[in-house]
Enzyme design. Structure first.
Site, PDB file in Angstrom:
ATOM      1  N   LYS A 114      30.892  36.183  39.328  1.00  0.00           N
ATOM      2  CA  LYS A 114      31.758  36.171  38.142  1.00  0.00           C
ATOM      3  C   LYS A 114      31.220  35.204  37.094  1.00  0.00           C
ATOM      4  O   LYS A 114      30.695  34.135  37.421  1.00  0.00           O
ATOM      5  CB  LYS A 114      33.166  35.776  38.586  1.00  0.00           C
ATOM      6  CG  LYS A 114      34.262  35.928  37.554  1.00  0.00           C
ATOM      7  CD  LYS A 114      35.597  35.646  38.233  1.00  0.00           C
ATOM      8  CE  LYS A 114      36.760  35.613  37.264  1.00  0.00           C
ATOM      9  NZ  LYS A 114      38.027  35.278  37.971  1.00  0.00           N
ATOM     10  N   SER A 173      43.956  36.066  40.729  1.00  0.00           N
ATOM     11  CA  SER A 173      42.767  36.682  40.147  1.00  0.00           C
ATOM     12  C   SER A 173      41.773  37.271  41.137  1.00  0.00           C
ATOM     13  O   SER A 173      40.807  37.901  40.726  1.00  0.00           O
ATOM     14  CB  SER A 173      42.035  35.677  39.244  1.00  0.00           C
ATOM     15  OG  SER A 173      42.786  35.437  38.082  1.00  0.00           O
ATOM     16  N   SER A 202      41.795  37.856  36.841  1.00  0.00           N
ATOM     17  CA  SER A 202      40.661  37.816  35.940  1.00  0.00           C
ATOM     18  C   SER A 202      39.359  38.345  36.545  1.00  0.00           C
ATOM     19  O   SER A 202      38.369  38.507  35.839  1.00  0.00           O
ATOM     20  CB  SER A 202      40.445  36.377  35.455  1.00  0.00           C
ATOM     21  OG  SER A 202      40.166  35.501  36.548  1.00  0.00           O
TER      22      SER A 202
END
Length: 471
Positions: free
Chosen positions: A81, A180, A156
């Site tokens: 990420k 997330s 996210s």
């Protein structure tokens, strides 16, 4: 090269490389080819690291030929990420102003994956500042759910979940401060683990100052994968010690046997007043039935509930957001994150300093209540969200809608406050979209969550249909 190697699990890839049935280069080439075939449709991978990955694959194959001891993820393609440091890459966190923030060192979670032999083929999208349940930003654009355009892939870690569901990689890195990891896994039909606080080391070498205390206490790093076993492999690799994180705890990955007893949470009173939708209620019923088949004692009994802990998340985090982060969001954020966070902050109390300190202290009582409860009933089966995946735009619609969303997602907020592990696992489809459930376990007993999730996975037989072509 074996046909459709990109469909293989991380465990199968690693075992086949170790057995010299395939090469790491073949595994990475298959991942890269799949990325080039489907990423244009979903925008999950925002930084293509294929050149670096192929060089790493050649080094991995050379290690096999030399007979070196191999890590558990040797040669396995993964994604990272864009909100953690990876040496030589920008830690953009989905923010235009941070597009040149090049990291010179790896964060602990990246370093641990590399030590386990994983090979990053790309970095994945996240909303600005990684603070939305949807994944879109002005720097990288929108990530699409492979199951259906117009539906969020979650946030996210939406880029991570989309990259796994579409077959770019079998295993992805994510992180979770308010859902997330678990919510993107839920939206994309995957398994995702939020480990206990203190389990996986975290540190951001590029950060200019330490994070506010609530952000430190609530945030963890975790894996997303198509199978529970791959989550287990990724989790074990991520959890290795790193001296840069003083919160890290040297707890064993496997604990002693505990009663195979599971409580099912359906009562709106335990879920901030929101009853699970029919699709989610059905998912809970199916999962409970499958756990009973697997030999678990499934009980309907009151738990300490998620309501108070979910509300406490706001009391802990939002005052610190206003003090330490809001100016950065206003200055460098895009319209989406400014709107989403304004609505979130508006529904939180504006606490005086003494009230905020009392809120931090109250967390201990909630944790104690849960620890005592889990002495008798170690596992809790609960929704990830009370409703299936939202259509895009849900978190920037209105303050009232935002308040409703966070009540529908009360378990997402509560589990970080409690510091417990939470595991998302799919149970099937509802109206063509994935649905699933969450297993919440005692602190540092991720092994119990993984075992229960695996019992559900085997009977749901959902993972066999993954990955999918974007639709």
């Amino acid at each position: 090269m074996p046909d459709e190697l990109w469909r293989w699990s991380a465990g199968r890839i690693a075992a086949s490389i170790a057995a010299r049935d395939i090469s790491a280069r073949e595994a990475v080439e298959a991942s890269v080819a799949r990325m080039r075939a489907v990423n244009g449709a979903i925008n999950a991978v925002t930084v293509d690291l294929s050149e670096r990955a192929l060089a790493a694959a050649d080094r991995a194959d050379a290690a096999v030929k030399r007979g070196e001891r191999l890590g558990p993820l040797h040669g396995v393609p993964v994604t990272i990420k864009e909100n953690v440091d990876q040496a030589g890459c920008a830690t953009t966190n989905g923010v235009v102003a941070q597009r040149e923030a090049i990291a010179h060192d790896d964060s602990p979670v990246v370093a641990n994956l590399l030590k386990a032999g994983a090979i990053p083929v790309g970095r994945t999208n996240t909303p600005a500042f990684s603070f939305r349940l949807d994944t879109v930003n002005d720097l990288r654009g929108r990530t699409h759910n492979p199951w259906r355009r117009g539906v969020t892939p979650g946030g996210s870690s939406g880029g991570a979940s989309a990259s796994v569901a579409a077959g770019i990689v079998p295993l992805a890195h994510g992180n979770d401060i308010a859902g997330s990891v678990r919510y993107p896994a839920f939206c994309c039909g995957l398994a995702g683990l939020r480990p206990s606080f203190g389990r996986v080391p975290a540190f951001l070498p590029t950060q200019k100052a330490e994070r506010a205390i609530s952000a430190q206490l609530l945030s963890v790093q975790g894996p997303i994968a198509r199978t529970v076993n791959d989550v287990r492999l990724g989790f074990a690799a991520m959890a290795a010690r790193d001296p840069r994180d003083p919160w890290w705890v040297p707890a064993a990955l496997e604990g002693p046997p505990l009663p195979r007893r599971v409580a099912v949470v359906r009562d709106p009173g335990e879920l901030d007043g929101i009853a699970p939708s029919p699709a989610i209620a059905h998912a809970l019923d199916r999962a409970a039935h499958w756990l009973a088949q697997a030999g678990y004692e499934v009980v309907d009994e009151p738990t300490p509930g998620f309501t108070d802990a979910a509300r406490l998340w706001f009391e802990m985090f939002v005052p610190e957001f206003r003090l330490f982060m809001q100016a950065d969001f206003e200055r460098d954020g895009d319209d989406g994150i400014r709107t989403a966070m304004a609505y979130m902050a508006a529904i939180a109390p504006d606490l005086a300093p003494d009230a905020h300190l009392k809120a931090l202290a109250r967390r201990t009582k909630l944790q104690r209540d849960w620890l005592l409860y889990q002495e008798r009933t170690p596992l809790v089966l609960a929704p990830v969200s009370a409703v299936p995946a939202y259509e895009i735009g849900f978190d920037v619609e209105s303050r009232a809608r935002t308040e409703r969303v966070w009540r529908e997602c009360s378990t997402l907020m509560a589990v970080p406050v409690l510091g417990l592990p939470g595991m998302a696992v799919p149970t099937g489809l509802a109206d063509g979209l994935p649905v699933g459930v969450q297993i919440v376990g005692p602190r540092f007993r991720e092994d119990l969550c993984l075992a229960a999730a695996e019992a559900i996975e085997v009977r749901a037989a959902f993972a066999a249909g993954l990955p999918i072509d974007p639709r």
